[in-house]
Scaffold this active site. Structure first.
Site, PDB file in Angstrom:
ATOM      1  N   LYS A 142       3.604  12.085  -3.658  1.00  0.00           N
ATOM      2  CA  LYS A 142       4.545  10.954  -3.109  1.00  0.00           C
ATOM      3  C   LYS A 142       5.557  11.563  -2.365  1.00  0.00           C
ATOM      4  O   LYS A 142       6.362  12.594  -2.565  1.00  0.00           O
ATOM      5  CB  LYS A 142       5.190  10.341  -4.428  1.00  0.00           C
ATOM      6  CG  LYS A 142       6.015   9.225  -4.094  1.00  0.00           C
ATOM      7  CD  LYS A 142       6.389   8.556  -5.397  1.00  0.00           C
ATOM      8  CE  LYS A 142       7.332   7.295  -5.458  1.00  0.00           C
ATOM      9  NZ  LYS A 142       7.479   6.737  -6.966  1.00  0.00           N
TER      10      LYS A 142
ATOM     11  N   ARG B 166      -2.913  -1.179  -9.558  1.00  0.00           N
ATOM     12  CA  ARG B 166      -1.660  -1.932 -10.126  1.00  0.00           C
ATOM     13  C   ARG B 166      -2.024  -3.177 -10.149  1.00  0.00           C
ATOM     14  O   ARG B 166      -3.088  -3.678  -9.447  1.00  0.00           O
ATOM     15  CB  ARG B 166      -0.540  -1.576  -8.973  1.00  0.00           C
ATOM     16  CG  ARG B 166      -0.361  -0.254  -8.443  1.00  0.00           C
ATOM     17  CD  ARG B 166      -0.055   0.062  -7.297  1.00  0.00           C
ATOM     18  NE  ARG B 166       0.206   1.300  -6.911  1.00  0.00           N
ATOM     19  CZ  ARG B 166       1.278   2.061  -7.082  1.00  0.00           C
ATOM     20  NH1 ARG B 166       2.476   1.363  -7.417  1.00  0.00           N
ATOM     21  NH2 ARG B 166       1.392   3.301  -6.757  1.00  0.00           N
TER      22      ARG B 166
ATOM     23  N   GLY C 188       2.571   3.810   1.319  1.00  0.00           N
ATOM     24  CA  GLY C 188       3.288   3.738   2.692  1.00  0.00           C
ATOM     25  C   GLY C 188       3.847   5.302   2.782  1.00  0.00           C
ATOM     26  O   GLY C 188       3.677   5.905   4.038  1.00  0.00           O
ATOM     27  N   ARG C 189       3.747   6.049   1.716  1.00  0.00           N
ATOM     28  CA  ARG C 189       4.337   7.556   1.676  1.00  0.00           C
ATOM     29  C   ARG C 189       3.805   8.234   0.785  1.00  0.00           C
ATOM     30  O   ARG C 189       4.363   9.186   0.137  1.00  0.00           O
ATOM     31  CB  ARG C 189       5.922   7.430   1.656  1.00  0.00           C
ATOM     32  CG  ARG C 189       6.354   6.796   0.238  1.00  0.00           C
ATOM     33  CD  ARG C 189       7.672   7.276   0.210  1.00  0.00           C
ATOM     34  NE  ARG C 189       8.241   6.541  -1.118  1.00  0.00           N
ATOM     35  CZ  ARG C 189       9.421   6.600  -1.755  1.00  0.00           C
ATOM     36  NH1 ARG C 189      10.169   7.524  -1.183  1.00  0.00           N
ATOM     37  NH2 ARG C 189       9.724   6.004  -2.519  1.00  0.00           N
TER      38      ARG C 189
ATOM     39  N   ASP D 140       9.617   5.902   6.804  1.00  0.00           N
ATOM     40  CA  ASP D 140       9.508   7.231   7.399  1.00  0.00           C
ATOM     41  C   ASP D 140       8.326   7.948   6.814  1.00  0.00           C
ATOM     42  O   ASP D 140       7.985   9.241   7.097  1.00  0.00           O
ATOM     43  CB  ASP D 140      10.740   8.325   7.334  1.00  0.00           C
ATOM     44  CG  ASP D 140      11.324   8.272   5.941  1.00  0.00           C
ATOM     45  OD1 ASP D 140      10.901   7.924   5.100  1.00  0.00           O
ATOM     46  OD2 ASP D 140      12.483   8.945   5.809  1.00  0.00           O
ATOM     47  N   GLY D 141       8.005   7.532   5.702  1.00  0.00           N
ATOM     48  CA  GLY D 141       6.913   8.210   4.772  1.00  0.00           C
ATOM     49  C   GLY D 141       7.376   9.241   3.993  1.00  0.00           C
ATOM     50  O   GLY D 141       6.513  10.213   3.351  1.00  0.00           O
TER      51      GLY D 141
ATOM     52  N   GLY E  79       0.781  -1.213   0.151  1.00  0.00           N
ATOM     53  CA  GLY E  79      -0.025  -0.045   0.029  1.00  0.00           C
ATOM     54  C   GLY E  79       0.687   1.228   0.041  1.00  0.00           C
ATOM     55  O   GLY E  79       2.179   1.307   0.105  1.00  0.00           O
TER      56      GLY E  79
ATOM     57  N   ASP F  18       3.613  -4.596  -7.791  1.00  0.00           N
ATOM     58  CA  ASP F  18       2.903  -3.268  -7.560  1.00  0.00           C
ATOM     59  C   ASP F  18       3.438  -2.013  -8.238  1.00  0.00           C
ATOM     60  O   ASP F  18       2.931  -0.997  -7.959  1.00  0.00           O
ATOM     61  CB  ASP F  18       3.425  -3.194  -6.058  1.00  0.00           C
ATOM     62  CG  ASP F  18       4.902  -3.150  -5.719  1.00  0.00           C
ATOM     63  OD1 ASP F  18       5.203  -3.989  -5.930  1.00  0.00           O
ATOM     64  OD2 ASP F  18       5.367  -1.815  -5.332  1.00  0.00           O
TER      65      ASP F  18
HETATM   66  P1  AMP Z   1       8.778   1.222  -4.260  1.00  0.00           P
HETATM   67  O1  AMP Z   1       9.649   0.760  -3.923  1.00  0.00           O
HETATM   68  O2  AMP Z   1       8.448   3.030  -4.172  1.00  0.00           O
HETATM   69  O3  AMP Z   1       7.664   0.909  -5.154  1.00  0.00           O
HETATM   70  O4  AMP Z   1       7.730   1.055  -2.728  1.00  0.00           O
HETATM   71  C1  AMP Z   1       7.513  -0.218  -2.400  1.00  0.00           C
HETATM   72  C2  AMP Z   1       6.567  -0.109  -0.948  1.00  0.00           C
HETATM   73  O5  AMP Z   1       7.258   0.485  -0.093  1.00  0.00           O
HETATM   74  C3  AMP Z   1       5.529   0.697  -1.292  1.00  0.00           C
HETATM   75  O6  AMP Z   1       4.293  -0.061  -0.522  1.00  0.00           O
HETATM   76  C4  AMP Z   1       5.723   2.176  -0.700  1.00  0.00           C
HETATM   77  O7  AMP Z   1       4.654   2.666  -0.060  1.00  0.00           O
HETATM   78  C5  AMP Z   1       6.609   1.728   0.425  1.00  0.00           C
HETATM   79  N1  AMP Z   1       7.625   2.709   0.776  1.00  0.00           N
HETATM   80  C6  AMP Z   1       8.816   3.139  -0.113  1.00  0.00           C
HETATM   81  N2  AMP Z   1       9.451   3.871   0.709  1.00  0.00           N
HETATM   82  C7  AMP Z   1       8.841   4.038   1.858  1.00  0.00           C
HETATM   83  C8  AMP Z   1       9.192   5.153   2.834  1.00  0.00           C
HETATM   84  N3  AMP Z   1       9.925   5.974   2.909  1.00  0.00           N
HETATM   85  N4  AMP Z   1       7.984   5.102   3.976  1.00  0.00           N
HETATM   86  C9  AMP Z   1       6.985   4.147   4.038  1.00  0.00           C
HETATM   87  N5  AMP Z   1       6.774   3.544   3.257  1.00  0.00           N
HETATM   88  C10 AMP Z   1       7.648   3.331   1.811  1.00  0.00           C
HETATM   89 MG    MG Z   2       5.825   1.020  -5.826  1.00  0.00          MG
END
Ligand code: AMP
Ligand code: MG
Length: 500
Positions: A112, A182, A91-92, A124-125, A89, A256
């Protein structure tokens, strides 16, 4: 009522069952400031010319939505480097609404890096300025190349620090997408949340949502879900063919990170290739080469097979016939991909469309480029220049450091190219080549340089690069040729980090 309220409508996602999203808290930024605002995209979307107000800035930096609105974090699951993760989901990231463009199409508006949501777990979001600017540059470069992609409306700095390998400026990207559903959203739906019946119900609701929004031509047909799956397969096959034709490496083709709409999404350690290398990867964590350049078509099929599994309950009453149908539709990928790739390559090479000799010639292309480590983009650019009347020297200099004795294979390739294109109208040949071979691409070393300078407050290169990438096929105005040039040995960037 605040002015920003009227810019965005409520998200169409709200019509989906509540399992698909969670309300997300606002995280107002301490000191938001604009880094880039994409005025051209704002116009395309029908936003007013003075849309970039201080109110909008606060909202796009993660601040509170206008009265009565809520930000949504979307739920999804996915396979990350092949590993199943049932709970991912946003996360950030949050969906803050949608825009109906003048052409009647709807677009999600998504932030984002705007702060942690319930899906953040240990994250950390947040996001760093370089990572968000990379997505800004590369997604807009894709649009310039006419490759289906999410777009970037703005990058704002939050004024807070974000720690990764080192401290960075925190930033938020405003991403515009036809849809954020997705493959992983279907995987999430299929696993169900509460009881046996839930999975198929959620899957159906999600499929109906996607059909209505992204595939309206399918709505009301006799077997809409099989047609829907086939249509997603077809869009992905065309998309991946375009990536391959542009030398683009996505880098993290997790399920995803594959959009049902057929848009390129989630630009992490992505890049365009310089010297041709079929095994090229950029992601610092992809040590096995799972997402290498040449593997992208087969990885896409693997991801689509996961989508098929999620859709099975909608594809037939008994599992065996549903599986057969899914397999048959999935196999469609190969022919659509092959045709799109061949057609695109015929144009890039200026060949006569459909000439029976083309296939064998195109097969020789990668080995020829790989043999001499030719720069991907310049290979086609120099060939286009030959089609425009240049001599062969520029082309031959691309190979093996420009040593004349190493040119046997390349010279033979060129001779065969001349033979194949000899009886074609030279003007048509040139027009095809010029329209499909970019002159300026988002070269990785220039992107890195632009990001470094932007972090120091100098936006000059970022702006110049972004402007050039809007018209990548146009002969650039006389001036520095640095944006076209491949990296010198000490400028090569072969890895981009996942520390986003
Ligand atoms: P991504 O690699 O950007 O496709 O992210 C993969 C998953 O990790 C997704 O569910 C993102 O929301 C979560 N995510 C990536 N970076 C962060 C972050 N800094 N804080 C919280 N969730 C994250
Ligand atoms: Mg992603």
């Amino acid at each position: 009522m605040s002015a920003t309220r009227h810019l965005f409508k409520d998200s169409g996602y709200l019509a989906l069952p509540g399992e698909f999203y969670a309300a997300a808290e606002a995280h107002p930024a301490p000191a938001p400031r604009w880094i880039v605002f994409n005025q051209a995209l704002a116009e395309e979307l029908g936003l007013p010319p003075d849309a970039a107000t201080p109110d909008l800035l606060r909202q796009l930096a993660g601040g509170a939505p206008p009265e009565g609105r809520k930000n949504l974090a979307l739920a999804y699951a996915g396979h990350q480097f092949g590993q199943w993760n049932p709970r991912m989901g946003d996360g950030r990231a949050v969906l803050i609404g949608e825009i109906e463009a003048p052409d009647g199409k709807f677009h999600d508006v998504h932030l984002k890096g705007s702060g942690p949501t319930v899906f953040a777990r240990r994250g950390d979001g947040r996001a760093t300025l370089p990572a968000m600017l990379r997505e800004y540059i590369v997604s807009e470069a894709m649009a310039g190349l006419d490759i289906s992609s999410t777009r970037s409306l703005a990058v704002v700095a939050t004024g807070a620090q974000v720690f990764r390998d080192a401290p960075h400026h925190g930033a938020v990207l405003t991403r515009i997408a036809r849809s954020h559903v997705r493959v992983g959203t279907f995987q999430y739906a299929a696993q169900g949340d509460a009881g046996q019946q839930q999975g198929p119900l959620l899957t159906r609701a999600l499929a109906d949502h996607c059909i209505a929004r992204d595939y309206p031509e399918i709505a009301g047909t006799p077997e809409p879900y099989a047609a829907f799956f086939a249509a997603v397969v077809e869009r992905q096959a065309r998309l991946i063919a375009q990536w391959m034709l542009a030398g683009f490496i996505h880098g993290v083709m997790n399920t995803d990170n594959m959009a049902i709409s057929g848009e390129t999404i989630d630009f992490g350690p992505c890049a365009f290739m310089d010297a041709f290398n079929s095994r090229q990867v950029f992601s610092s964590i992809d040590s096995a080469g799972r997402y290498a350049y040449s593997r992208q078509p087969s990885v896409a099929m693997w991801n689509l097979a996961r989508l098929a599994e999620a859709l099975l309950p909608l594809l037939g009453n008994d599992e065996a016939s549903a599986l057969r149908l899914a397999q048959e539709k999935l196999e469609g990928f190969r022919s659509v991909y092959a045709a799109a790739f061949a057609e695109g390559m015929e144009r890039k090479l200026g060949l006569t469309p459909g000439d029976a000799r083309n296939a064998e010639f195109i097969e020789r292309l990668w080995p020829t480029m790989e043999h001499g480590r030719a720069d991907f983009t310049l290979f086609f650019r120099r060939l286009t220049q030959i089609a425009a009347g240049a001599d062969e020297a520029g082309f031959l200099a691309l190979f093996a450091g420009g040593e004349p004795q190493a040119h046997g294979q390349e010279a033979a390739f060129l001779a065969q190219w001349r033979e194949l294109t000899a009886d074609r109208d030279p003007a048509l040949r040139l027009a095809d080549m010029q329209a499909s071979n970019p002159i300026v691409i988002a070269r990785n070393h220039r992107v890195e340089q632009a990001l470094e300078r932007a972090a120091e407050g100098d936006l000059g290169l970022l702006e110049r690069l972004s402007a050039a990438l809007k018209n990548p096929f146009a002969e650039p105005a006389p001036g520095p040729e640095d944006l076209e040039a491949p990296p010198k040995p000490d400028e090569r960037v072969t890895e981009t980090f996942c520390g986003t």
